[in-house]
Design a protein around this motif. Structure first.
Motif, PDB file in Angstrom:
ATOM      1  N   ALA A  51     -13.299 -14.861  -6.715  1.00 40.44           N
ATOM      2  CA  ALA A  51     -12.984 -13.844  -5.709  1.00 40.44           C
ATOM      3  C   ALA A  51     -11.566 -13.330  -5.928  1.00 40.44           C
ATOM      4  O   ALA A  51     -10.697 -14.062  -6.411  1.00 40.44           O
ATOM      5  N   VAL A  52     -11.358 -12.079  -5.577  1.00 45.53           N
ATOM      6  CA  VAL A  52     -10.026 -11.486  -5.514  1.00 45.53           C
ATOM      7  C   VAL A  52      -9.883 -10.931  -4.106  1.00 45.53           C
ATOM      8  O   VAL A  52     -10.431  -9.877  -3.779  1.00 45.53           O
ATOM      9  N   VAL A  53      -9.179 -11.668  -3.272  1.00 44.37           N
ATOM     10  CA  VAL A  53      -9.002 -11.308  -1.859  1.00 44.37           C
ATOM     11  C   VAL A  53      -7.719 -10.512  -1.728  1.00 44.37           C
ATOM     12  O   VAL A  53      -6.682 -10.886  -2.292  1.00 44.37           O
ATOM     13  N   SER A  54      -7.754  -9.429  -0.990  1.00 45.24           N
ATOM     14  CA  SER A  54      -6.581  -8.558  -0.893  1.00 45.24           C
ATOM     15  C   SER A  54      -6.161  -8.317   0.549  1.00 45.24           C
ATOM     16  O   SER A  54      -6.990  -8.234   1.454  1.00 45.24           O
ATOM     17  N   SER A  55      -4.861  -8.191   0.728  1.00 42.62           N
ATOM     18  CA  SER A  55      -4.323  -7.605   1.955  1.00 42.62           C
ATOM     19  C   SER A  55      -4.881  -6.185   2.057  1.00 42.62           C
ATOM     20  O   SER A  55      -5.148  -5.542   1.031  1.00 42.62           O
ATOM     21  N   PRO A  56      -5.041  -5.662   3.255  1.00 43.97           N
ATOM     22  CA  PRO A  56      -5.594  -4.308   3.383  1.00 43.97           C
ATOM     23  C   PRO A  56      -4.646  -3.193   2.948  1.00 43.97           C
ATOM     24  O   PRO A  56      -5.089  -2.058   2.774  1.00 43.97           O
ATOM     25  N   PRO A  78     -13.256  -9.388  -0.983  1.00 36.62           N
ATOM     26  CA  PRO A  78     -13.034  -9.181   0.452  1.00 36.62           C
ATOM     27  C   PRO A  78     -11.606  -8.723   0.753  1.00 36.62           C
ATOM     28  O   PRO A  78     -10.653  -9.016   0.016  1.00 36.62           O
ATOM     29  N   ILE A  79     -11.476  -7.978   1.841  1.00 34.39           N
ATOM     30  CA  ILE A  79     -10.172  -7.621   2.400  1.00 34.39           C
ATOM     31  C   ILE A  79      -9.889  -8.594   3.538  1.00 34.39           C
ATOM     32  O   ILE A  79     -10.749  -8.826   4.389  1.00 34.39           O
ATOM     33  N   GLU A  80      -8.697  -9.170   3.552  1.00 29.79           N
ATOM     34  CA  GLU A  80      -8.338 -10.158   4.571  1.00 29.79           C
ATOM     35  C   GLU A  80      -7.103  -9.683   5.337  1.00 29.79           C
ATOM     36  O   GLU A  80      -5.997  -9.655   4.810  1.00 29.79           O
ATOM     37  N   ARG A  81      -7.310  -9.310   6.584  1.00 28.34           N
ATOM     38  CA  ARG A  81      -6.215  -8.783   7.406  1.00 28.34           C
ATOM     39  C   ARG A  81      -5.151  -9.835   7.699  1.00 28.34           C
ATOM     40  O   ARG A  81      -3.985  -9.511   7.906  1.00 28.34           O
ATOM     41  N   ALA A  82      -5.536 -11.106   7.695  1.00 29.08           N
ATOM     42  CA  ALA A  82      -4.588 -12.160   8.046  1.00 29.08           C
ATOM     43  C   ALA A  82      -3.528 -12.403   6.974  1.00 29.08           C
ATOM     44  O   ALA A  82      -2.561 -13.121   7.218  1.00 29.08           O
ATOM     45  N   ILE A  83      -3.696 -11.818   5.778  1.00 27.58           N
ATOM     46  CA  ILE A  83      -2.654 -11.949   4.757  1.00 27.58           C
ATOM     47  C   ILE A  83      -1.938 -10.614   4.531  1.00 27.58           C
ATOM     48  O   ILE A  83      -1.296 -10.406   3.504  1.00 27.58           O
ATOM     49  N   THR A  84      -2.050  -9.718   5.512  1.00 24.23           N
ATOM     50  CA  THR A  84      -1.317  -8.460   5.420  1.00 24.23           C
ATOM     51  C   THR A  84       0.174  -8.702   5.637  1.00 24.23           C
ATOM     52  O   THR A  84       0.600  -9.795   6.036  1.00 24.23           O
ATOM     53  N   GLU A  85       0.967  -7.686   5.382  1.00 21.91           N
ATOM     54  CA  GLU A  85       2.417  -7.791   5.483  1.00 21.91           C
ATOM     55  C   GLU A  85       2.860  -8.198   6.889  1.00 21.91           C
ATOM     56  O   GLU A  85       2.147  -7.975   7.874  1.00 21.91           O
ATOM     57  N   CYS A  86       4.019  -8.805   6.952  1.00 20.51           N
ATOM     58  CA  CYS A  86       4.618  -9.121   8.253  1.00 20.51           C
ATOM     59  C   CYS A  86       4.773  -7.845   9.071  1.00 20.51           C
ATOM     60  O   CYS A  86       5.076  -6.770   8.531  1.00 20.51           O
ATOM     61  N   ASP A  87       4.573  -7.953  10.365  1.00 24.09           N
ATOM     62  CA  ASP A  87       4.814  -6.817  11.263  1.00 24.09           C
ATOM     63  C   ASP A  87       6.299  -6.801  11.602  1.00 24.09           C
ATOM     64  O   ASP A  87       6.768  -7.531  12.469  1.00 24.09           O
ATOM     65  N   TYR A  88       7.035  -5.964  10.879  1.00 29.39           N
ATOM     66  CA  TYR A  88       8.482  -5.895  11.059  1.00 29.39           C
ATOM     67  C   TYR A  88       8.894  -5.013  12.237  1.00 29.39           C
ATOM     68  O   TYR A  88      10.084  -4.851  12.514  1.00 29.39           O
ATOM     69  N   GLY A  89       7.916  -4.445  12.928  1.00 24.54           N
ATOM     70  CA  GLY A  89       8.215  -3.668  14.130  1.00 24.54           C
ATOM     71  C   GLY A  89       9.179  -2.528  13.873  1.00 24.54           C
ATOM     72  O   GLY A  89       8.977  -1.715  12.960  1.00 24.54           O
ATOM     73  N   ASP A  90      10.254  -2.483  14.650  1.00 24.47           N
ATOM     74  CA  ASP A  90      11.219  -1.389  14.554  1.00 24.47           C
ATOM     75  C   ASP A  90      11.973  -1.379  13.226  1.00 24.47           C
ATOM     76  O   ASP A  90      12.614  -0.376  12.886  1.00 24.47           O
ATOM     77  N   TRP A  91      11.924  -2.468  12.511  1.00 24.25           N
ATOM     78  CA  TRP A  91      12.587  -2.527  11.206  1.00 24.25           C
ATOM     79  C   TRP A  91      11.809  -1.789  10.126  1.00 24.25           C
ATOM     80  O   TRP A  91      12.358  -1.429   9.094  1.00 24.25           O
ATOM     81  N   GLN A  92      10.536  -1.580  10.363  1.00 22.31           N
ATOM     82  CA  GLN A  92       9.683  -0.957   9.358  1.00 22.31           C
ATOM     83  C   GLN A  92      10.189   0.428   8.972  1.00 22.31           C
ATOM     84  O   GLN A  92      10.537   1.241   9.827  1.00 22.31           O
ATOM     85  N   SER A 155      -1.143 -10.463  -2.041  1.00 20.63           N
ATOM     86  CA  SER A 155      -0.464 -10.294  -0.767  1.00 20.63           C
ATOM     87  C   SER A 155       0.985  -9.847  -0.979  1.00 20.63           C
ATOM     88  O   SER A 155       1.289  -9.169  -1.966  1.00 20.63           O
ATOM     89  N   HIS A 156       1.854 -10.250  -0.069  1.00 20.43           N
ATOM     90  CA  HIS A 156       3.220  -9.730   0.014  1.00 20.43           C
ATOM     91  C   HIS A 156       4.248 -10.856  -0.111  1.00 20.43           C
ATOM     92  O   HIS A 156       3.933 -12.032   0.091  1.00 20.43           O
ATOM     93  N   GLY A 157       5.479 -10.468  -0.406  1.00 18.22           N
ATOM     94  CA  GLY A 157       6.523 -11.436  -0.692  1.00 18.22           C
ATOM     95  C   GLY A 157       6.737 -12.475   0.392  1.00 18.22           C
ATOM     96  O   GLY A 157       6.666 -13.684   0.136  1.00 18.22           O
ATOM     97  N   ASP A 158       7.021 -12.042   1.607  1.00 19.41           N
ATOM     98  CA  ASP A 158       7.290 -13.003   2.682  1.00 19.41           C
ATOM     99  C   ASP A 158       6.045 -13.820   3.031  1.00 19.41           C
ATOM    100  O   ASP A 158       6.152 -14.993   3.398  1.00 19.41           O
ATOM    101  N   ILE A 159       4.882 -13.205   2.912  1.00 18.99           N
ATOM    102  CA  ILE A 159       3.640 -13.935   3.184  1.00 18.99           C
ATOM    103  C   ILE A 159       3.475 -15.078   2.184  1.00 18.99           C
ATOM    104  O   ILE A 159       3.232 -16.238   2.559  1.00 18.99           O
TER     105      ILE A 159
END
Length: 229
Positions: A51-56, A78-92, A155-159
């Motif tokens: 499998a190759v699972v990806s962040s969305p 599969p796409i896995e939402r739980a390994i998406t990038e951190c929600d940086y909020g206002d920093w984004q 996925s992403h660096g911080d994840i």
């Protein structure tokens, strides 16, 4: 359990310009990032992935496509939402040079377990969801394909850093000691008694040993063991 190869997406236009992309839509790999992702896909071509699972997010889906282009079989995708990038909020979407002037920046650097991004999520919540997802998927692929199964999570660096910190038994406050570069490969084998962190932040080297690697042993090899075949 099975073996998971954690792959960070290749370099993006935001990475190159010093912007914290976060979950911003439409952030794509730049020319360098596409080359990085293609080389990683070629490197993983010697390993039959189940499998190759990806962040969305698009940059991860692009990287996954390069990996899949080098696979002879037909891994699940599969796409896995739980390994998406951190929600940086206002920093984004903000320049990193400006964010470095914020008081929260120092917390993120030295005590990330206490960091909560304004309008976003905490780094503890980020780690909890990503680790839970990786362990759940790893158990699922082992159940489906056996303990020698190998799969990739893009996925992403911080994840990825937070997943590695958990596997290493490190407190989240120490996770900034881990580096995870664009299109790098990190490998974890979740055994019955402990995770085995095989590699971190790797961008070169032969991975063909994973093709016929035995299932993780219950006990660690005292003295270091004989290494890969």
């Amino acid at each position: 359990m099975a073996t998971v190869i954690l792959v960070r997406h290749g370099r993006t236009t935001a990475n190159a310009s010093g912007i914290l992309a976060g979950r911003t839509a439409g952030v794509k790999l730049d020319e360098v990032g596409r080359g990085q992702a293609d080389r990683t896909g070629e490197r993983l071509s010697v390993v039959p992935l189940v499998a190759v699972v990806s962040s969305p997010l698009e940059r991860c889906r692009q990287t996954s496509k390069f990996i899949l282009e080098h696979q002879e079989g037909s891994p699940a995708t599969p796409i896995e939402r739980a390994i998406t990038e951190c929600d940086y909020g206002d920093w984004q979407g903000q320049p990193l040079k400006d964010l470095a002037k914020e008081k929260l920046w120092g917390v993120v650097q030295s005590q990330p377990s206490a960091a909560v991004f304004p309008g976003g999520e905490s780094m503890q919540a980020m780690q909890a969801r990503s680790v839970s997802a990786i362990r759940r998927l790893d158990a699922q692929f082992e159940a489906e394909h056996g303990p020698t199964a190998v799969w990739a999570a893009v996925s992403h660096g911080d994840i990825i850093k937070s997943i590695l910190a958990d596997a290493l038994g490190m407190h989240l406050d120490l996770f900034q000691r881990i580096s995870v570069g664009p299109a790098s490969v990190s490998i974890i084998r979740y055994g019955a008694t402990r995770p085995d962190v095989v590699s971190t932040n790797s961008v070169a080297g032969d991975l063909s040993w994973l093709r016929a690697a035995p299932a993780p042993a219950a006990d660690a090899a005292v003295g270091g063991g004989a290494g890969n075949p």
